[in-house]
Write an enzyme that holds these catalytic residues in place. Sequence first.
Site, PDB file in Angstrom:
ATOM      1  N   GLY A 149      -0.494  22.543  31.392  1.00  0.00           N
ATOM      2  CA  GLY A 149       0.017  21.861  30.211  1.00  0.00           C
ATOM      3  C   GLY A 149       1.437  21.366  30.423  1.00  0.00           C
ATOM      4  N   GLY A 201       0.689  30.115  34.647  1.00  0.00           N
ATOM      5  CA  GLY A 201      -0.046  31.153  35.349  1.00  0.00           C
ATOM      6  C   GLY A 201      -1.186  30.623  36.187  1.00  0.00           C
ATOM      7  N   THR A 234      -1.432  27.666  37.542  1.00  0.00           N
ATOM      8  CA  THR A 234      -0.870  26.938  38.675  1.00  0.00           C
ATOM      9  C   THR A 234      -0.413  27.896  39.766  1.00  0.00           C
ATOM     10  OG1 THR A 234      -0.151  25.130  37.245  1.00  0.00           O
ATOM     11  CG2 THR A 234       0.924  25.304  39.387  1.00  0.00           C
ATOM     12  N   ASP A 268       4.726  29.649  26.760  1.00  0.00           N
ATOM     13  CA  ASP A 268       4.275  30.991  26.387  1.00  0.00           C
ATOM     14  C   ASP A 268       5.148  32.102  26.968  1.00  0.00           C
ATOM     15  OD1 ASP A 268       2.205  29.906  24.967  1.00  0.00           O
ATOM     16  OD2 ASP A 268       0.726  30.166  26.548  1.00  0.00           O
ATOM     17  N   GLY A 298       0.274  30.617  21.895  1.00  0.00           N
ATOM     18  CA  GLY A 298       0.325  31.925  22.536  1.00  0.00           C
ATOM     19  C   GLY A 298      -1.038  32.583  22.503  1.00  0.00           C
ATOM     20  N   HIS A 299      -1.900  32.214  23.465  1.00  0.00           N
ATOM     21  CA  HIS A 299      -3.261  32.771  23.494  1.00  0.00           C
ATOM     22  C   HIS A 299      -3.258  34.262  23.801  1.00  0.00           C
ATOM     23  CE1 HIS A 299      -5.925  29.434  22.822  1.00  0.00           C
ATOM     24  NE2 HIS A 299      -5.265  28.681  23.680  1.00  0.00           N
ATOM     25  N   ARG A 310       5.152  21.520  22.324  1.00  0.00           N
ATOM     26  CA  ARG A 310       5.348  21.202  23.740  1.00  0.00           C
ATOM     27  C   ARG A 310       6.030  19.850  23.948  1.00  0.00           C
ATOM     28  NH1 ARG A 310      -0.336  22.845  26.084  1.00  0.00           N
ATOM     29  NH2 ARG A 310      -0.487  20.631  26.513  1.00  0.00           N
TER      30      ARG A 310
END
Length: 372
Positions: free
Chosen positions: A12, A111, A113, A135, A178-179, A300
């Site tokens: 993202g 994360g 990537t 995040d 924030g998953h 974002r």
Amino acid sequence: MAKYVGVLTAGGDTPGLNAALRGLGKSALGEYDLQLIGFYDGFRGLMNDRSVILDEQRLSGILTFGGTILGTSRDKPHRMPVGEKLLDMTDAMLEVYEKHHLDALVCIGGGGTQKNAYRLMQKGMNVITIPKTIDRDIAMTDTTIGFDTALGIATDAVDRLHSTAHSHHRIILVELMGHNTGWLALGAGVAGGADVILIPEIPYQPEVISEAILDRVRSGKRFSIVAISEGAITKKSSEELETLLKQKKDARDKAEKQTAVEKIEAWQNMQANKTISLAQELEELTGLESRVTILGYVQRGGIPSARDRLLATELGTAATSMIVKEKYGSMVAVRGEKMEAVPLEKVVDRRRTVPLEHSWIKAAKRVGTCLG
């Protein structure tokens, strides 16, 4: 002999990516005489060799731009959509890497990537990564590019919602990104004075929230702001998920594992629109009108904050230094006031969650914030 360095942005988009590219590029060109080649749209651009020379002219004037001049995508090297199939294209990427005689590849991302860069490292590429995500959940680094800007946007939203909540005597739930971690919701909630903060690390109970809101009503405060992370779940749902994950772990054969996976997917589908469901439940429990605001991608976007520009510049220039010192297979991590090289194997498959004893949680409790 000149060194050639590739760079891509993946996952993202976040504010500060262009500042990182500028920091990497200007230090590469000016201090070390490295040649920088950018690949468009993440790992897909590397696969297709869609590249551009990042010279002084292309790097000029991009410090304050949001997004990324290279574009991005969420494609994974080992599961790349090609036609109607998902194929492992890491060998094709290695060919492009070798075609350009690259001495190193810099991957800027979250994360996912970090994990994808690690796969390319295992294929033989000299890889260095830079952490970015709003995040703030990448392991082994204190913070990430984009978090500060998103925190400011989210806090501003909470601030603005106070006036309408107060005017209409409503409960307003604002859903923040924030998953899996609650850094953004927690930070914005504390900074914006939210009355309730719900994060994935602390499963909540609607009855506890409603009682906290009714306590406010009894004290003469007829409105409440609820800052909720998109990954926050109820205590009941958390227990259900733990049971399903255990079934998957204890599966005795492929069929049992597949059944467990399907149950987890069904559980995940049931979590859709949970913020709206919570709003309706709180309305029933308290008798107060409730409204939902979902910030989504606005968090974002836009111009990166001064702090994110500074951080991105530090990380970009530190990555260049690591290339010269050949500290490959590493992520540039923020550790206190320093930039350090952390081996990628210590980063992948890990997540930086909010510790329950964190100072932000302690501060929230001390000012009377309900955490569910």
